[in-house]
Design an enzyme around this catalytic site. Structure first.
Site, PDB file in Angstrom:
ATOM      1  CD  GLU A 150      -3.232  -0.488   2.358  1.00 14.94           C
ATOM      2  OE1 GLU A 150      -3.201   0.297   2.410  1.00 14.94           O
ATOM      3  OE2 GLU A 150      -4.122  -1.137   2.429  1.00 14.94           O
TER       4      GLU A 150
ATOM      5  CG  ASP B  22      -4.643   9.123   7.559  1.00 14.27           C
ATOM      6  OD1 ASP B  22      -4.086   7.341   7.755  1.00 14.27           O
ATOM      7  OD2 ASP B  22      -4.499   9.694   5.929  1.00 14.27           O
TER       8      ASP B  22
ATOM      9  CE1 TYR C 282      -7.857  -1.285   6.316  1.00 14.21           C
ATOM     10  CE2 TYR C 282      -6.069  -0.490   4.188  1.00 14.21           C
ATOM     11  CZ  TYR C 282      -5.907  -0.717   5.475  1.00 14.21           C
ATOM     12  OH  TYR C 282      -5.278   0.052   6.472  1.00 14.21           O
TER      13      TYR C 282
END
Lengths: 265, 406
Positions: free
Chosen positions: A49, A60, A175
């Site tokens: 990734e 994030d 994911y």
């Protein structure tokens, strides 16, 4: 079949979970970043990734935020990220590469241009955090048409009512975001993750990789027992941020990969 | 004509939350179920008379609405053109228009059983309004504020803390409103069960832009009625400042279909709208992109990285703008202009001197444009400017800019 499909078929045949490291493109600079990603396959990465730096990474935590800042300060761009993938492909034409980031740099380049460039650079899949299924016509459907996998995030808030929508145009793998929160925050437990992975796999049958909140070989091993793959990002980019050499970073990646690979043994 | 060809500018957004190509729901999967729940709850509340009865009661008895529509005689005389009216939203409880919207969102949060409220703030006015209403209803309140703004808006930081809110400085980026919004979204994605995100402007993922606009539209609705009463007709020109654009949208929206009403939005031109990008004028100096859940005009570089911008006003210092403004800009229903820090400072002093009103630096931008526009208009034309906040919070910034210490 994309490189991603072929890789998961191979892993399934071998009865192993995938180990998927995340690194930020251009962190801390282009040369070091290239040295690290070229070393990842030998360190045990089954997929890579590759973070696309963005000024405002809303999903994030601090580790990935700082990685993005370092990369941007060193001059990394979307074009530069694709060039790094191209450079990786000179030494490795097998390991799937997934670009993970936010939509604006892609939108700014233009979706058509981006998809053509990504495809020719050797990118296999895309994870774009701020494009939910409700916005599929923006990039997901054009990417699919261009032969790239669009990998969707499923989360603990993705209930049974919503899951079919999330899986509908997803390909390659799913994911699973193991926590509600930002990258690198709370730690995921195998006990909580296992039933979710089973639930997602039962609908559609795509491989499920688990990420967000996996930081140690021990945890990677635990999660690898219950999932098709384990993603580790923040713990790796923290080491890059601390100034570790590519060799040190790759040794840590190998410890994680070994733990994930041996989990089902 | 609107994007869907309908005969009104007031029907947006569509079912995808879009105004033309702007708006939408560009959020992570974790947040999608939350914003869909919020949309459903808001759709219910919108047509529920008990919801609006509660709003009206709070607006009247807690906020002090309607705010006056004040004819400014000395300002009018000084400018020598249009009759200048000020919509006095700075007289609201907490000193700005922000509380109009906060009350609506907090009532929704209560209906949804949420007990913890988070907000982002720039100048601190939205943070103070949120802290105030949370105190009133006994809700936990966490406000994210850029560390730079914590420094330049100290009085509001102290106010929020007095009101029981926790103020968390955002230190990423240039540590202003954009960064505060990033941190608030990170909090929201982490605390999904008990937390309601109270957004302060007409931006963010659908349904926020439409919902905040609806709550702020009380400004324009009152203005229509008050101007009818004062002059027996609608105003000719509306002027309001724009950061995210909530006070402007609140004033403009009820007038969008009145084709003879000229509408002007004033962005923060900082040090000037040029290639240095030291401004916060997204429409006049930016281009479309995707940030904070919506597509809209943004200040960004060639790579699609978001630029920090600059304004003397912390409340306007944001690289984006509400998506409905982007649409109104493209279809040319609203004119968007910019004024510089220096022009806003002059207007700030003009308001103090001629009308005895210390304006916030945000509406001082609107006034700076009024000083250019009013003299060009006939004396019988009616201009309304939204005085959307009072300037007590800004006296330190202004003193420094004027070279005085207090």
């Amino acid at each position: 079949m994309t490189r991603i499909d072929r890789r998961f078929a191979k892993l399934a045949a071998e009865g192993r979970a995938a180990f998927v490291p995340y690194v930020m493109a251009g962190d801390p600079d282009r040369e070091t970043s290239l040295e690290i990603i070229r070393g990842l396959p030998a360190a045990g990465a089954d997929l890579i990734e590759f973070g696309l730096p963005f000024t405002d990474p809303m999903a994030d935590g601090p580790a990935v935020q700082l990685a993005g800042q370092r990369a941007l300060e060193a001059g990394m761009t979307l074009q530069g990220t694709l060039d790094l993938v191209r450079a990786l492909r000179e030494t490795d034409d097998e390991t799937p590469v997934v670009i993970m980031g936010y939509y604006n740099p892609i939108y700014s380049m233009g979706v058509e241009t981006f998809l053509a460039e990504a495809k020719s650079a050797g990118v296999d899949g895309l994870i774009v955090v701020d494009l939910p299924p409700e916005e599929d016509d923006e990039l997901c459907l054009p990417a699919k048409a261009a032969g790239l996998n669009f990998i969707r995030l499923a989360t603990p808030t993705t209930d049974d009512r919503r899951l079919p929508k999330v899986l509908s145009n997803t390909s390659g793998f799913v994911y699973y975001v193991s926590i509600t929160g930002i990258t690198g925050a709370a730690e995921a437990t195998a006990a909580a993750v296992a039933p979710e992975v089973a639930r997602i796999k039962s609908q559609g049958g795509l491989p499920v990789c688990v990420g967000f909140g996996i930081k140690t070989p021990e945890r990677a091993s635990e999660i690898a027992k219950v999932a098709d793959g384990v993603v580790v990002g923040s713990a790796i980019v923290e080491r890059i941020g601390a100034g570790q050499s590519p060799a040190e970073v790759l040794a840590f990646v190998k410890s994680l990969a070994d733990a994930a690979h041996n989990a089902k043994g | 004509m609107t994007a869907d060809g309908a005969n009104s500018f007031r029907t947006g957004p569509d079912e995808r939350g879009r105004f033309g190509i702007y708006g939408g729901r560009f959020v992570s999967e974790t947040l999608m179920p939350l914003i869909l729940d919020l949309e459903a709850e808001y759709e219910k509340a919108k047509t529920d008379p008990t919801f609006w009865a509660e709003m009206d009661d709070l607006w009247t008895h807690y906020v002090g609405r309607p705010s006056p529509l004040y004819f400014a005689p000395r300002l009018t005389e000084e400018l020598g053109g249009a009759k200048v009216y000020l919509k006095r939203d700075e007289l609201n409880h907490t000193g700005a228009h922000k509380i109009n919207n906060v009350l609506g969102q907090i009532l929704l949060a209560r209906r949804m059983g949420k007990t913890r409220i988070i907000a982002e703030t720039g100048a601190g006015q939205h943070g103070v309004a949120t802290a105030t209403v949370c105190a009133k209803f006994g809700l936990k309140c966490v406000v994210y504020m850029g560390a730079t703004d914590v420094e330049r808006q100290k009085p509001n930081v102290f106010r929020m803390r007095l009101l029981g809110a926790e103020v968390i400085p955002a230190t990423s980026g240039r540590a202003t409103l954009k960064d505060a919004m990033n941190e608030a979204m990170r909090d929201w994605v982490t605390n999904i069960d008990d937390t309601f995100y109270c957004i302060g402007t007409v931006a963010g993922p659908h349904p926020y832009p439409a919902m905040v606009r609806d709550f702020q539209s009380i400004i324009g609705k009152e203005t229509r009625a008050q101007m009818q009463e004062a002059e027996g007709r609608l105003p000719d020109v509306l002027v309001a400042c724009i950061g995210g654009g909530s006070n402007a949208m609140g004033l403009f929206h009820p007038f969008l279909d009145d084709k003879d009403v000229r509408i002007v939005g004033v962005e923060a031109g900082g040090h000037g709208v040029d290639e240095r990008m030291e401004h916060a004028a997204s429409l006049t100096g930016g281009r479309p992109g995707v940030l904070h859940g919506n597509r809209t005009y943004l200040l960004q570089d060639d790579d699609g990285q978001i630029l920090e911008g600059h304004s003397i006003s912390a409340g306007l210092d944001y690289p984006g703008i509400g998506p409905e403004h982007s649409w109104l800009h493209d279809i040319k229903r609203v004119e968007y202009v910019s004024v510089t820090d220096a022009e806003a400072l002059d207007a700030f002093q003009l308001s103090c001197r001629t009308e005895g009103i210390i304006p916030a630096l945000e509406p001082a931008h609107a006034l700076a444009h009024v000083t250019k526009l009013a003299p060009t208009l006939p004396k019988d034309s009616l201009l309304v400017m939204n005085m959307c906040g009072r300037g007590d919070k800004d006296i330190f910034t202004v003193a420094e800019a004027l070279g005085t210490s207090i």
